[in-house]
Each structure stands twice: as C-alpha cells, then as structure tokens.
Design a protein around this motif. Structure first.
Motif, PDB file in Angstrom:
ATOM      1  N   PHE A  46      11.136 -12.037 -20.448  1.00  0.00           N
ATOM      2  CA  PHE A  46      12.090 -11.004 -20.839  1.00  0.00           C
ATOM      3  C   PHE A  46      12.819 -10.379 -19.653  1.00  0.00           C
ATOM      4  O   PHE A  46      13.184  -9.232 -19.667  1.00  0.00           O
ATOM      5  CB  PHE A  46      11.399  -9.918 -21.677  1.00  0.00           C
ATOM      6  N   GLN A  47      13.027 -11.188 -18.606  1.00  0.00           N
ATOM      7  CA  GLN A  47      13.853 -10.676 -17.521  1.00  0.00           C
ATOM      8  C   GLN A  47      15.329 -10.712 -17.901  1.00  0.00           C
ATOM      9  O   GLN A  47      16.117  -9.923 -17.406  1.00  0.00           O
ATOM     10  CB  GLN A  47      13.652 -11.517 -16.239  1.00  0.00           C
ATOM     11  N   ALA A  48      15.719 -11.644 -18.783  1.00  0.00           N
ATOM     12  CA  ALA A  48      17.137 -11.801 -19.098  1.00  0.00           C
ATOM     13  C   ALA A  48      17.642 -10.713 -20.025  1.00  0.00           C
ATOM     14  O   ALA A  48      18.561  -9.984 -19.694  1.00  0.00           O
ATOM     15  CB  ALA A  48      17.378 -13.174 -19.732  1.00  0.00           C
ATOM     16  N   CYS A  49      17.019 -10.583 -21.158  1.00  0.00           N
ATOM     17  CA  CYS A  49      17.515  -9.616 -22.133  1.00  0.00           C
ATOM     18  C   CYS A  49      16.424  -9.296 -23.126  1.00  0.00           C
ATOM     19  O   CYS A  49      15.717 -10.193 -23.589  1.00  0.00           O
ATOM     20  CB  CYS A  49      18.740 -10.170 -22.849  1.00  0.00           C
ATOM     21  N   LYS A  50      16.291  -8.015 -23.460  1.00  0.00           N
ATOM     22  CA  LYS A  50      15.273  -7.606 -24.423  1.00  0.00           C
ATOM     23  C   LYS A  50      15.533  -8.185 -25.804  1.00  0.00           C
ATOM     24  O   LYS A  50      14.621  -8.408 -26.580  1.00  0.00           O
ATOM     25  CB  LYS A  50      15.226  -6.076 -24.506  1.00  0.00           C
ATOM     26  N   ARG A  51      16.800  -8.406 -26.120  1.00  0.00           N
ATOM     27  CA  ARG A  51      17.149  -8.885 -27.448  1.00  0.00           C
ATOM     28  C   ARG A  51      16.985 -10.392 -27.599  1.00  0.00           C
ATOM     29  O   ARG A  51      16.978 -10.904 -28.713  1.00  0.00           O
ATOM     30  CB  ARG A  51      18.606  -8.518 -27.770  1.00  0.00           C
ATOM     31  N   LEU A  52      16.882 -11.132 -26.496  1.00  0.00           N
ATOM     32  CA  LEU A  52      16.793 -12.581 -26.576  1.00  0.00           C
ATOM     33  C   LEU A  52      15.350 -13.029 -26.739  1.00  0.00           C
ATOM     34  O   LEU A  52      14.431 -12.428 -26.185  1.00  0.00           O
ATOM     35  CB  LEU A  52      17.380 -13.219 -25.314  1.00  0.00           C
ATOM     36  N   PRO A  53      15.122 -14.085 -27.524  1.00  0.00           N
ATOM     37  CA  PRO A  53      13.768 -14.635 -27.627  1.00  0.00           C
ATOM     38  C   PRO A  53      13.404 -15.401 -26.369  1.00  0.00           C
ATOM     39  O   PRO A  53      14.214 -15.544 -25.449  1.00  0.00           O
ATOM     40  CB  PRO A  53      13.874 -15.562 -28.841  1.00  0.00           C
ATOM     41  N   THR A  54      12.198 -15.923 -26.343  1.00  0.00           N
ATOM     42  CA  THR A  54      11.765 -16.695 -25.179  1.00  0.00           C
ATOM     43  C   THR A  54      12.584 -17.971 -25.029  1.00  0.00           C
ATOM     44  O   THR A  54      12.920 -18.379 -23.922  1.00  0.00           O
ATOM     45  CB  THR A  54      10.272 -17.052 -25.316  1.00  0.00           C
TER      46      THR A  54
END
Length: 745
Positions: A233-241
């Motif tokens: 979750f470094q990229a975005c909280k809304r994105l899945p793994t």
C-alpha cells in the motif's frame, strides 16, 4: 386475555384504546410451565460471541395493531446481535423451516443491521439516542433489511429495562474501531476449523494468477498487464494489491500520484475494446503543480488513445451522472414505504402509495443507471471504442456502471460463479468502501449510501425482465443483500486500505494471521436444500461446440490487427488527440465541463438506434442483454422490500405460483421423456412410474421463501376509501378470503 385490547380496528380508522386492563403479571402465567420457560431462555451463541445484557418478560408483538397480540420471552444483546428468545418457532411446520439462516435467526438482528431505534412514551413515539433520562415502555427497532420489531417493556423489571435499552443503544450507535469488529472475534474463535477454499466459489483476485486468468478469459492479455506495484500500500490506499493497467504504462507512473490518474482495466469486449476506469487527481491551486499534473496526464493518455487503432471515449460520472447525495436522499424516502409499524398504517398509505413511490425517485435512479450502462455498452459493441469511466475516487458510481456493463455483455457474469467473481473484482478489490457506505463503524451517517444495494436492484431488473439469462434467482440476490450486515464475513466488512491492518492486528493477537471467511461460501448460512432456491430452473447453460463447429467460426478478437469498424472523424487543426487530452485533463483536475467531444444529440441517435435494433429481435440469452427502460418496465423488487409485510403477500399467487407451475410441467415433461427412452431401449414394456405429487402453489406465497417465516395477519383490511365505496361493507368484512387452487387449473 393478557395483552389484548378491544376489537380490531377496521380499514384506515384510528383504533380505539383498549377498554380492558389485566392486573395479572405475565410471569405468573408460566410459573408452573418450566418446560416453556427453559425453551424461551435458550440462547445460541456463535464462536467468539459474548452476552452483554438481557431482560426477561418482554412482549414481542406479532402484529402491532389495535389487537396487540404477542409472545413473551427474553430480549438479549450480545456483541454480535440483538435476539428475542420466545416460544414462537415451534408453530412452524417442518416444510416451512427449510429456508432458515444458520447464522441469523428469525428473531435475531445483527448490530450492524439496526437502522433506527424508537421508544414509546405515553403513546408518543420518539427516536432514542445517547443517554436517556427516562426509559420507554415500548421499544421499536427498524432494521436495514426493512424488518420492524416491537417490544413491550411494560411488564419488565425497571433495572432490566434500563440495562437492555442502554445496552442496545450503546452497541448499535457508538462509533467503533475497525479492530473491534465481531469479524475478528469470530475468526479467532474458529481459527482451527477447516474452511472451504474460496476459489471454489469465486475468483478472489488477490493474486497475479487470478488477474492473469481474467485477462486470458476476456482476451485482454494482448494489451494489458497485471501489476503488483501497490503491494504494501505504498502506491495508493484505494488500490488493491494487484490490478491491471495498459502494457505501455510505466510502472513508476502508478505511484507518482498515489495511484490517482491511472487508467485501470475492468474488462475487455469480444471485439478487443476495453472498459477502463480512473480516479481524479487531487485538486491543486498551485499553477506549477497543475502544470506537472497536466503533463503527467498527457503522457498517460498517449497509452490508451492511439488513433486510428485505439480510440477512447471518456465518461465523467462525477459531473454528468448521479451524485451520492441523490442516491442517499432517494433511498431514505423509498424505504419509508416499507417500514410499516402496523396494518392500519399500511392501508392508510395505500391510496397515495404510487405517488409516494414516484416522489422518492428510486425507480428513476435505477432507470438512469441501466440507461448509462446501456450507453456504455453501445460504445463498446457498436462504435468499437474504448470507454474510460471517470470519478472522484472511481469506487462508487464506477463500480455500478462497470459491473452492469459486464452483466449485460458477458454471459459468464450471469452465472453464480461469474457474478460472485465480478463483485469480488469490481467491488471488493475495486476499492468500494463498504465500511463507509454501509456505515458499519458508525463514524459518519452522511457517508452511508446504499450504492451496492442499488447495483443489486439494477441486476434484479435485468433478471426480472430476462429470467432465462441468469443462473441465479432473485432469492440469491435478496440473501446477498442481507449478508451486507452479517459481520462474520470479510467480504463486506473490509476494504483494500484495511488489509494491511488486518495482518498487524491479528499478529498482535496470534502468531499467525486470521483465516477470514468469505460470504461466497453459502454453506455457512444455508443448508444444501435451502441453497437449491439460489439456482434458476429456467436457466439453460450454453451448449459446448464440438471441434468441427469451432473450425468454421471466425476469431472474434481482431481489434488489435485491424482498423476501427466505424469511420473516425477527421482531425481538427489542433489534432483530435490534443482535444481529447485537454478534455480528460479538465475532468481529472476537477475543472468539470458539461459537454463531451461528441454532441449529446448524436449520442442519443446512436443509442436509440442500437437500443431499438436489439429489442426488435429475439434475445440471445447467452449473448448481449439489454434492459427495457420504459416506465412500467422498471418495477419494485417486491421480494426484497415487501417480504416482511403480511398484507402485501398473495397466498397461492404471484410470480412464485407461476414459476411453481412451470417447474411442475418441466418435471412432468422430463419424466415422460425418460419413460419414452426406457420403452424405446427395452424389449418389454415396463409400467410407467407415477411421478411424485407436485407441491401445490397454493401453499406458497408471492414472497416465498421469506413469507413463510412471517405470521400472517388474521384478515386483510380494506383501506378507508374501499369501505366508503362499498355498500354492503359489514357482510364483506365478515366474509372469508377465497383462494384459487392453481393445482386444479
């Protein structure tokens, strides 16, 4: 008789106050009946469930009307549910208890299912919240599944009343921490139990392999790739793994703006066109930052728009579609039509019911969702262009539209396995925050919007209009909507941004992570016999082609190797690409514009031609499926919204009776076919077997199977206008209802 008032009130007139008062306390009645008392206090707790408070001698009204009949028992509150323990279940026959939920009983209300709590003080109804100075003599609980419970506390000890009312208010209204959800208590208590593999019920989309399988299935692997840049979750909280992006997109761009402004792949059409979605970039006032965002989006757009081979149409759902506020307001009005306190109130609203229904705008919102999905379908199927859905977070309206498009275009999504996989992909892993939209944590009532219920209602409309196209039934959709509020499944009590915290919290409690249940394992809630009601008997699987038939078929997926089938517009001086890029940038930077590149009139003409052309031909239930959007075609989902109102049931009638008769005929035809085959292959003729006696449809209700769990009112009551219009009303009131035995027709 204890608890009964005067004679029943008729029609819409106000019921007279009871003229008889009993001075016998209810506990004196059962003093010698120890067997009944023991049965009433039996409480079945789930693993990890704890009893918090209880109250004895509580009267649960069977019918909250002028005749206040009820059942005495115990009202309890646990950290999972509110439950009434009475002796009313024994009156149901064995046939009528087939469809029972093993987790939540008939008189159970999960804490997350409580919508509103009211108290009655000296015949005045008030909403209860916070600390109370005075405690009510009657408790009314409105549930999110539209059940209404009435409990009389008049004969309960004062200390128990204070304890149970305060406990219920506290545990249903107080904001709670995510780690305090019953989900984790249950998972910890059942850690050693062997659970079924989730992959047997749906594709979970929690591995690269799952996304790769979906890309292969839809032939999207030639232009899109699955990535795991969001791991941790470094990229975005809304994105899945894991998720899918265009192959040409550099992975370092994904984390540049925390995943915002990235085109995420949803699905690929048979002609190679793709459905994509994108969340908007954060709004910035600084001109330097705006310029950086603009150049970033310029580069992103080059990866998805490469005319004439790749043309993309943007659809901004945040500016020219519904708002969450509209959905919330409409449903608040709509649900009031079904939260009925008593029979008199039901018939009082009967005259103006359709006016109230129309003023709620709920059916109109459903129509708009289906129309938008049909427009997107027309772009993909007829215009052969990619469609990019834009939304602030890409996790609410995008989920509805993208899911509906796939249900309409992909027959795989109309099977139970495919539909469950679709929800897992677009909603669970797609970032829809069930915690906020269902208000599971009670943090903010304004964030509670029935987005997922709206989607299920839209799917029901399609199922109702085209029954043979779906493998599942409306009963399946109804229990799926109920499962939103059962906190033992991680499916609806989780969101991608919470995944990391689950691991940490569970490791604090145990050395290994918790094994959380998925709602797709229906054996947790229902016995196999009850699950048969999930399968649509009218559904016919698509026949598999043999090798000779396959050779003669053309390879449909030719989009990557050919020019667009539709004639592209000539580029203006600035260039078509430049114009579309500016349009996209303005949308993503929060500077919304109302018009798309194509004029609305031109879009309407294309849409109407596409819509009329499809409906003029016999439907292919294993191909494209479009809804009827005309006014009368959008209906109220009766089984979901009316199932708890006895007066709304048609005994021996309705769609269930028709379906039951069709099933009987199908079974008879199948039996005759088997007998013909046996006689054909056997030398000696055998006597025909007598088929089992079919279940008469008069035993069913139009709201089967949920209506069987309800106690029907003694007699339907006519509305006030009906009594005035009838001259011989007394004889009619005394006359028994007549039902036609459809088995004799």
């Amino acid at each position: 008789m204890l608890g009964k008032g005067g004679g029943g009130g008729g029609g819409g007139t106000r019921a007279p106050k009871p003229s008889f008062v009993s001075y016998v306390r209810p506990e004196e009645i059962h003093t010698n009946d120890k067997e009944v008392t023991e049965k009433e206090v039996t409480l079945h707790l789930l693993p990890g469930e704890q009893l918090l408070c209880e109250a004895s001698t509580v009267l649960k009204y069977v019918q909250e009307d002028s005749c206040q009949r009820g059942i005495y028992g115990k009202l309890v509150c646990t950290d999972f549910k509110i439950a009434f323990l009475g002796d009313d279940e024994s009156t149901l026959g064995s046939d009528e208890t087939q469809f029972k939920n093993k987790v939540v009983g008939e008189n159970d209300i999960t804490l997350h299912c409580v919508d509103q709590i009211c108290g009655v003080f000296e015949e005045k109804k008030k909403t209860l919240c916070g600390q109370l100075k005075k405690y009510p003599e009657k408790l009314i609980i409105h549930c999110k599944d539209l059940r209404v419970f009435h409990f009389c506390l008049r004969y309960t000890k004062e200390e128990e009343v204070k304890r149970i009312v305060s406990g219920i208010i506290h545990h249903t209204q107080t904001p709670r921490l995510f780690k305090r959800l019953f989900l984790f208590s249950y998972a910890a208590a059942t850690q050693n139990r062997t659970a079924s593999d989730p992959q047997n019920h749906a594709v979970m989309f929690d591995t690269l392999k799952d996304w790769g399988w979906e890309l292969e299935r839809t032939k999207g692997c030639l232009k899109y790739k699955a990535v795991s840049v969001s791991q941790g979750f470094q990229a975005c909280k809304r994105l899945p793994t894991y998720f899918v992006v265009p192959i040409a997109l550099p992975e370092e761009d994904i984390s540049r703006f925390q995943g915002h402004g990235i085109p995420l792949w949803c699905w690929s059409c048979h002609n190679g066109c793709a459905l994509l979605k994108m969340s908007a970039l954060p709004k910035e006032q600084d001109d330097g930052v705006l310029q950086i965002q603009k150049s970033f989006l310029d580069g992103i757009y080059k990866t998805i728009h490469r005319p004439p081979y790749e043309i993309v149409k943007t659809e901004d759902l945040s500016s020219n579609f519904l708002s969450l506020q509209e959905i919330q307001t409409a449903y608040l009005k709509f649900k009031q039509l079904f939260l009925i306190d008593n029979s008199t109130e039901f018939w009082d609203t009967d005259i103006k019911w359709f006016s109230l229904l129309e003023s709620s705008s709920w059916l109109d919102i459903i129509r708009r969702c289906l129309k938008k999905a049909t427009e997107i379908t027309e772009c993909l199927e007829a215009q052969n262009v990619n469609v990019l859905l834009l939304e602030e977070t890409a996790s609410d309206l995008c989920c509805i539209v993208s899911s509906l498009v796939q249900v309409m275009m992909d027959p795989h999504c109309r099977t139970r396995f495919g539909f469950q996989s679709l929800i897992q992909k677009e909603w669970v892993m797609g970032g829809h925050c069930f915690l906020d939209r269902c208000n599971h944590l009670r943090w903010n009532d304004k964030e509670e919007v029935p987005v997922f219920l709206l989607f299920l209602d839209c799917v029901w409309q399609l199922l109702h209009q085209h029954p043979p196209a779906f493998e599942f039934t409306e009963t399946y959709l109804t229990v799926l909507s109920d499962s939103l509020y059962i906190p033992i499944f991680s499916t609806f009590f989780n969101s991608p941004q919470k995944d990391a915290s689950i691991g940490r919290e569970s490791q604090d409690a145990q050395s290994n992570s918790l094994n959380l249940l998925t709602v797709w394992d229906w054996s947790v809630q229902f016995e196999p016999k009850a699950q048969t009601l999930f399968r649509n008997p009218l559904y016919v699987e698509k026949p598999k082609l043999d090798k000779s038939q396959r050779k003669g078929m053309r390879f449909k997926h030719q989009r990557q190797l050919s020019l667009p089938l539709t004639q592209s517009k000539s580029s203006p001086k600035r260039g078509f690409f430049r114009e579309e890029t500016d349009h996209l940038i303005k949308n993503l930077l929060g500077k919304r514009i109302s018009k798309l590149i194509n004029s609305s009139e031109e879009l309407q003409d294309h849409f109407r031609e596409f819509y009329d052309s499809w409906h003029s031909k016999p439907p292919d239930y294993h191909g494209l499926l479009l809804p009827h959007l005309e006014g009368p075609e959008i209906k109220v989902w009766a089984q979901r919204y009316l199932r708890w109102i006895p007066e709304a049931q048609i005994l021996g009638g309705g769609r269930v009776a028709l379906m039951s008769k069709l099933l009987e005929m199908l079974e008879e035809v199948r039996t005759l076919q088997e007998q013909v085959e046996e006689r054909r292959h056997s030398q000696a003729a055998r006597p025909a077997e007598v088929p089992p006696a079919p279940r008469h449809s008069t035993r069913l209700s139009s709201l089967f199977p949920f209506a069987l769990l309800q106690r029907h009112s003694s007699k339907p009551v006519l509305p006030t206008s009906g009594w005035k219009a009838l001259g011989d009303d007394e004889d009619l009131a005394k006359r028994e209802d007549e039902f036609v035995d459809l088995g004799d027709l």
